[in-house]
Scaffold this motif. Structure first.
Motif, mmCIF file in Angstrom:
data_model
loop_
_atom_site.group_PDB
_atom_site.id
_atom_site.type_symbol
_atom_site.label_atom_id
_atom_site.label_comp_id
_atom_site.label_asym_id
_atom_site.label_seq_id
_atom_site.Cartn_x
_atom_site.Cartn_y
_atom_site.Cartn_z
ATOM 1 N N HIS A 122 11.611 -4.163 5.857
ATOM 2 C CA HIS A 122 12.311 -5.154 5.033
ATOM 3 C C HIS A 122 11.807 -5.137 3.598
ATOM 4 C CE1 HIS A 122 12.904 -6.743 9.163
ATOM 5 N NE2 HIS A 122 14.096 -7.125 8.687
ATOM 6 N N ALA A 123 10.642 -4.516 3.369
ATOM 7 C CA ALA A 123 10.106 -4.456 2.006
ATOM 8 C C ALA A 123 10.813 -3.399 1.170
ATOM 9 C CB ALA A 123 8.606 -4.169 2.040
ATOM 10 N N ASN A 124 11.551 -2.455 1.820
ATOM 11 C CA ASN A 124 12.262 -1.415 1.079
ATOM 12 C C ASN A 124 13.288 -2.064 0.146
ATOM 13 O OD1 ASN A 124 10.797 0.427 2.556
ATOM 14 N ND2 ASN A 124 12.422 0.798 4.071
ATOM 15 N N GLY A 125 13.277 -1.580 -1.090
ATOM 16 C CA GLY A 125 14.203 -2.099 -2.085
ATOM 17 C C GLY A 125 13.676 -3.306 -2.831
ATOM 18 N N LYS A 126 12.494 -3.802 -2.477
ATOM 19 C CA LYS A 126 11.903 -4.945 -3.174
ATOM 20 C C LYS A 126 10.863 -4.485 -4.172
ATOM 21 C CE LYS A 126 12.558 -8.114 0.699
ATOM 22 N NZ LYS A 126 11.893 -9.042 1.655
ATOM 23 N N ARG A 127 10.522 -5.386 -5.081
ATOM 24 C CA ARG A 127 9.510 -5.070 -6.085
ATOM 25 C C ARG A 127 8.152 -4.961 -5.413
ATOM 26 N NH1 ARG A 127 11.328 -3.196 -10.692
ATOM 27 N NH2 ARG A 127 9.311 -3.823 -11.626
ATOM 28 N N PHE A 128 7.343 -4.022 -5.932
ATOM 29 C CA PHE A 128 5.983 -3.859 -5.445
ATOM 30 C C PHE A 128 5.196 -5.149 -5.717
ATOM 31 C CE2 PHE A 128 1.597 -2.065 -6.196
ATOM 32 C CZ PHE A 128 1.301 -1.919 -4.846
ATOM 33 N N ALA A 129 4.452 -5.639 -4.703
ATOM 34 C CA ALA A 129 3.817 -6.963 -4.769
ATOM 35 C C ALA A 129 2.723 -7.064 -5.811
ATOM 36 C CB ALA A 129 3.245 -7.331 -3.387
ATOM 37 N N PHE A 130 2.160 -5.934 -6.241
ATOM 38 C CA PHE A 130 1.013 -5.974 -7.162
ATOM 39 C C PHE A 130 1.307 -5.052 -8.345
ATOM 40 C CE2 PHE A 130 -0.401 -6.393 -2.756
ATOM 41 C CZ PHE A 130 -0.847 -7.698 -2.778
ATOM 42 N N PRO A 131 2.173 -5.471 -9.253
ATOM 43 C CA PRO A 131 2.609 -4.590 -10.349
ATOM 44 C C PRO A 131 1.471 -4.191 -11.279
ATOM 45 C CG PRO A 131 3.330 -6.850 -10.710
ATOM 46 C CD PRO A 131 2.815 -6.785 -9.326
ATOM 47 N N ASP A 132 0.400 -5.003 -11.375
ATOM 48 C CA ASP A 132 -0.677 -4.643 -12.301
ATOM 49 C C ASP A 132 -1.439 -3.408 -11.846
ATOM 50 O OD1 ASP A 132 -1.365 -6.629 -10.219
ATOM 51 O OD2 ASP A 132 -3.414 -6.311 -10.954
ATOM 52 N N LEU A 133 -1.286 -3.002 -10.526
ATOM 53 C CA LEU A 133 -1.992 -1.824 -10.036
ATOM 54 C C LEU A 133 -1.302 -0.524 -10.448
ATOM 55 C CD1 LEU A 133 -3.020 -2.934 -6.429
ATOM 56 C CD2 LEU A 133 -4.376 -2.982 -8.530
ATOM 57 N N VAL A 134 -0.015 -0.605 -10.766
ATOM 58 C CA VAL A 134 0.711 0.625 -11.093
ATOM 59 C C VAL A 134 0.780 0.857 -12.599
ATOM 60 C CG1 VAL A 134 2.083 0.366 -9.005
ATOM 61 C CG2 VAL A 134 2.953 -0.536 -11.158
ATOM 62 N N GLU A 135 0.240 -0.101 -13.381
ATOM 63 C CA GLU A 135 0.323 0.038 -14.837
ATOM 64 C C GLU A 135 -0.428 1.271 -15.334
ATOM 65 O OE1 GLU A 135 -1.077 -3.549 -16.509
ATOM 66 O OE2 GLU A 135 0.620 -4.787 -15.849
ATOM 67 N N HIS A 136 -1.603 1.527 -14.744
ATOM 68 C CA HIS A 136 -2.436 2.649 -15.204
ATOM 69 C C HIS A 136 -2.628 3.702 -14.120
ATOM 70 C CE1 HIS A 136 -3.403 0.158 -18.667
ATOM 71 N NE2 HIS A 136 -3.710 -0.839 -17.831
ATOM 72 N N ALA A 137 -1.720 3.734 -13.128
ATOM 73 C CA ALA A 137 -1.903 4.674 -12.010
ATOM 74 C C ALA A 137 -1.761 6.123 -12.448
ATOM 75 C CB ALA A 137 -0.891 4.362 -10.908
ATOM 76 N N PHE A 138 -0.956 6.408 -13.517
ATOM 77 C CA PHE A 138 -0.786 7.803 -13.956
ATOM 78 C C PHE A 138 -1.909 8.228 -14.879
ATOM 79 C CE2 PHE A 138 3.468 6.341 -12.823
ATOM 80 C CZ PHE A 138 3.879 7.353 -11.959
ATOM 81 N N ASP A 139 -2.740 7.271 -15.333
ATOM 82 C CA ASP A 139 -3.869 7.614 -16.201
ATOM 83 C C ASP A 139 -5.130 7.874 -15.400
ATOM 84 O OD1 ASP A 139 -2.145 7.174 -18.320
ATOM 85 O OD2 ASP A 139 -2.750 5.062 -18.506
ATOM 86 N N ARG A 140 -5.337 7.109 -14.347
ATOM 87 C CA ARG A 140 -6.550 7.250 -13.545
ATOM 88 C C ARG A 140 -6.268 6.723 -12.149
ATOM 89 N NH1 ARG A 140 -7.272 2.655 -16.592
ATOM 90 N NH2 ARG A 140 -7.830 0.767 -15.412
ATOM 91 N N ARG A 141 -7.181 7.046 -11.246
ATOM 92 C CA ARG A 141 -7.060 6.546 -9.889
ATOM 93 C C ARG A 141 -7.251 5.029 -9.907
ATOM 94 N NH1 ARG A 141 -11.892 8.317 -6.594
ATOM 95 N NH2 ARG A 141 -11.007 10.373 -6.989
ATOM 96 N N VAL A 142 -6.409 4.308 -9.177
ATOM 97 C CA VAL A 142 -6.457 2.848 -9.132
ATOM 98 C C VAL A 142 -6.746 2.409 -7.703
ATOM 99 C CG1 VAL A 142 -5.181 0.709 -9.474
ATOM 100 C CG2 VAL A 142 -4.856 2.616 -11.053
#
Length: 777
Positions: A122-142
């Motif tokens: 049921h979570a498919n298609g919903k916003r990720f619950a912790f958006p602050d974790l994906v802010e810098h995911a492409f810069d470094r491991r989070v």
């Protein structure tokens, strides 16, 4: 024996207490030093364990992230993500999650929307619950700790490239009891560790517990978790507790690691030392007590007999004291004790005689009488009679003949009572009263005994050429009807004796209805004072009809009291008491102020009514009364001629000179003066020559049957004619029928007042009634 044992113990306990004090102080000092050391060591251990736990979490993050990065290089996974083949992605993520110990895997698109969730479709298609974790995911491991549904998870976010970024893989590793147990196996992590989550403002809840399940978080419910080592009581034991914050997502509920360090466990190795110390302390106490007891015994034996003698003296036993065959200070002390005991015995006998007997008649006094009556009651006496014998002329006898003859007269009265009431318990209650207690007597026997006493005391006392009459009066109180306690029975006997003194028959039984001192009457007086303080009284006004014009031109103000609990209290229930207690002056002041204010309001409306207010004998004793009434008239702007004060002949008789001065002062103001209840007083017209009277009010006893009684008609006609000749207006009270009203008009009476004309009315109703009868409206 208690005093001797205490003496010995004081000697023994002095040494024992010194030993115990030193040992306890030493034990306390050692315990305090040891405990402070344990606390310091516990704080260090907690700090080390907290750092170790954080380091292990970082290692877990690195391991999981490394495994996920290997998975992210899988070409099939990247192709499936790029082609949006969610079925393949779901299968790969689930299988890989099992290998790395994750309970949940998610694929999050570049737009922050969950595309694949292995635990919750049921979570498919919903916003990720912790958006602050994906802010810098492409810069470094989070990696961070998050809270979901009161449980804690270690979340690792890894980017997927194909070759450009196509999404993010999110790994959820549960931080549960099993993980804490696994981490403890890999390092020295303590068993007293829990993870706490605060899902809402209500408080912290345990998300995971270590091996010992200490219940740290549950025991600290409702408290703030300490961020630095602090002592807390957990399940009856002392712990050092530290709440270590973890690296977590900003959008997540708070998660902390709570570590505990048991001070009890730390002090357990010292228990053997404590037990040994306690054993030595007990042994020292026993040896010290035995030695001190033997020493005290050798000293205390000579004092034992003296201590027992002191207790006997305290209990009132003054028998000869045992002598000590000693010539030292203790022997001298024993001799002094014997002399003192004999002196105390003689003195107490004199004091007891004086305390319980009258010095003049040698009869028992009031205290002894109370004790005798109570003893009779306790011994089973079911009924009886108390006769309070009062001698009404005693004050005059003392003033005239002196105390010497008075004392001889009292001895003679006691002797006469002893001759005619030999079976009664006799006592002297006061200077003018004697008591005769007749246990088992009924009312008939009480009257017979009282008559014998009256016959004996009515005979005059003759001494030389002096003959003295005592004028006895006897009050009777029956036991238990009039009182079960002696003090109550005596008081009620006094009330009955006072009633007999004021009556024509010198004998009276106690009557609760006429007791002026009963509790409810005293309570009512207190409530009356409160009603005056808070203006809870009101005035009703009874109209006075002018018989020549048949108009209402005056009213009499009558006090009414609506009690919040008792309801309407009749005036006869509180006016007389107010006079007896001195509250009548306050009541009169209130009535004058309220009546003058109301008359002023009527006067302003064009209704010129004369208002009459009653004054008591105590009011006429106040020289300032004319000045006070003058101020009230001036304040309210009421002409003095519109106020009348009503007095009775009895009010003037008490202090005639003062009363006449006060009344003349009122007459000088222009205030009318009426004599109330005229015709039934003691002096009738005798005082009228000296009083500035303007009106006579004929008592209702002559008016009630006026239409039918020829004698009443003659009396009323005579009063009216004589009053008119003296220049007085005449008002008849108690008019209750048309016949009486017609007779009064025929006789020439000026005013009539009574229920036939109108009952007392509130001010609002009176105004309408008066306007109607005055012809104004």
């Amino acid at each position: 024996m208690r005093t001797v044992v205490g003496f010995r113990l004081r000697l023994a306990l002095f040494f024992v207490a010194t030993l115990v004090t030193v040992q306890l102080l030493t034990a306390a000092l050692v315990y305090g030093v040891t405990r402070r050391a344990m606390v310091s060591e516990g704080e260090r251990q907690l700090a080390v364990n907290a750092q170790a736990f954080v380091a292990q979490m970082d290692d877990l993050s690195a391991r999981v992230a490394g495994n996920v990065e290997v998975m992210a290089l899988d070409y099939a996974l990247r192709s499936a993500i790029a082609e949006r083949d969610h079925g393949t992605v779901f299968s790969v993520l689930r299988n890989h999650g099992r290998r790395v110990g994750a309970s949940r895997m998610q694929l999050v698109g570049l737009d922050g929307v969950v595309e694949v969730d292995t635990a919750d479709t049921h979570a498919n298609g919903k916003r990720f619950a912790f958006p602050d974790l994906v802010e810098h995911a492409f810069d470094r491991r989070v990696a961070a700790v998050v809270a979901l549904q009161a449980k804690a998870y270690w979340v690792v976010v890894v980017p997927i490239y194909a070759p450009q970024p196509v999404g993010l893989v999110v790994v959820y590793v549960p931080l549960d009891d099993a993980l804490l147990a696994h981490l403890r196996e890999l390092s020295a992590l303590p068993g007293d560790i829990e993870l706490a989550v605060r899902p809402n403002a209500s408080g912290w809840v345990a998300a995971a517990q270590g091996l010992r399940h200490t219940g740290l978080v549950a025991s600290l419910a409702g408290q703030e978790l300490p961020t630095s080592p602090a002592v807390r009581r957990i399940q009856g034991h002392e712990y050092l507790v530290l709440a270590q914050p973890l690296s977590q997502a900003r959008s997540s509920a708070p998660v902390v690691a709570v570590l505990g360090y048991s001070l009890g466990d730390a002090l357990r190795p010292f228990r053997a030392v404590v037990i040994a110390w306690g054993f030595l302390l007990g042994l020292g106490l026993v040896v010290g007590l035995i030695g001190a007891w033997l020493t005290a015994r050798s000293v205390s034996r000579p004092v034992e007999s003296l201590a027992g003698a002191a207790r006997r003296i305290e209990a009132g036993d003054y028998r000869a004291l045992p002598s000590l065959n000693r010539r030292d200070e203790l022997g001298q002390l024993a001799a002094a004790f014997g002399t003192m005991a004999e002196a105390v015995r003689q003195r107490e006998e004199r004091i007891r005689q004086q305390a319980l007997h009258d010095q003049v008649t040698d009869l028992p006094n009031r205290v002894a009488a109370e004790a005798a009556i109570d003893r009779a009651r306790d011994s089973g006496t079911t009924h009886g009679a108390l006769l309070m014998v009062g001698l009404t002329r005693v004050p005059d006898i003392i003033k005239t003949m002196g105390h010497g003859l008075y004392d001889r007269l009292m001895r003679e009265v006691g002797a006469r009572l002893g001759r005619v009431a030999a079976k009664a318990y006799l006592a002297r209650a006061t200077d003018t009263q004697f008591v005769a207690w007749l246990p088992g007597a009924d009312r008939t026997e009480a009257v017979a005994g009282a008559l014998r006493i009256l016959d004996a005391l009515n005979a005059p006392y003759v001494e030389a050429d002096v003959s003295v009459d005592t004028l006895p009066a006897i009050g009777i109180a029956m036991y238990p009807e009039d009182g079960a306690l002696a003090s109550v029975l005596l008081r009620h006997g006094e009330v009955a004796q006072f009633a007999a003194t004021g009556s024509t028959r010198p004998l009276a039984f106690y009557d609760v209805a006429t007791d002026p001192h009963r509790t409810e009457r005293l309570s009512l007086m207190g409530e009356l004072r409160e009603a005056l303080d808070h203006d809870h009284l009101l005035l009703h006004y009874q109209p006075k009809l002018a018989l020549d014009t048949r108009r209402v031109d005056g009213v009499e103000a009558l006090v009414r009291w609506h009690h919040p609990r008792r309801g309407i209290v009749p005036p006869q229930d509180f006016i007389g008491m107010a006079e007896d207690t001195g509250n009548i002056q306050r009541l009169t002041r209130w009535a004058l102020a309220a009546g003058i204010a109301q008359a002023s309001r009527w006067h302003a409306r064009g209704l010129a009514l004369n208002v009459a207010v009653n004054l008591s004998a105590r009011d006429l004793e106040e020289p300032e009364l004319p000045l006070r009434i003058g101020r009230l008239l001036s304040i309210h702007g009421l002409p003095p001629g519109k106020l009348t004060v009503e007095i009775t002949e009895r009010a003037v008789i008490g202090e005639p000179e003062t009363a006449i001065r006060v009344l003349r002062g009122l007459a000088d103001l222009g205030v009318g003066i009426a004599v109330d209840d005229f015709g039934v007083g003691q002096s009738a017209f005798a005082y009228l020559r000296h009083l500035p009277v303007s009106e006579l009010k004929i008592d209702q006893t002559f008016v009630r049957h006026l239409a039918r009684d020829a004698s009443d008609q003659t009396i009323v006609r005579s009063i009216v004619e004589l009053g008119h000749r003296l220049g007085f207006r005449i008002t008849a009270e108690g008019v209750e029928d048309e016949g009486a009203l017609a007779q009064l008009a025929a006789i020439g009476c000026d005013h009539a007042q009574g229920f036939f004309i109108a009952r007392p009315l509130p001010a609002t109703e009176l105004a309408g009634f008066a306007f109607e009868r005055a012809g104004v409206a």
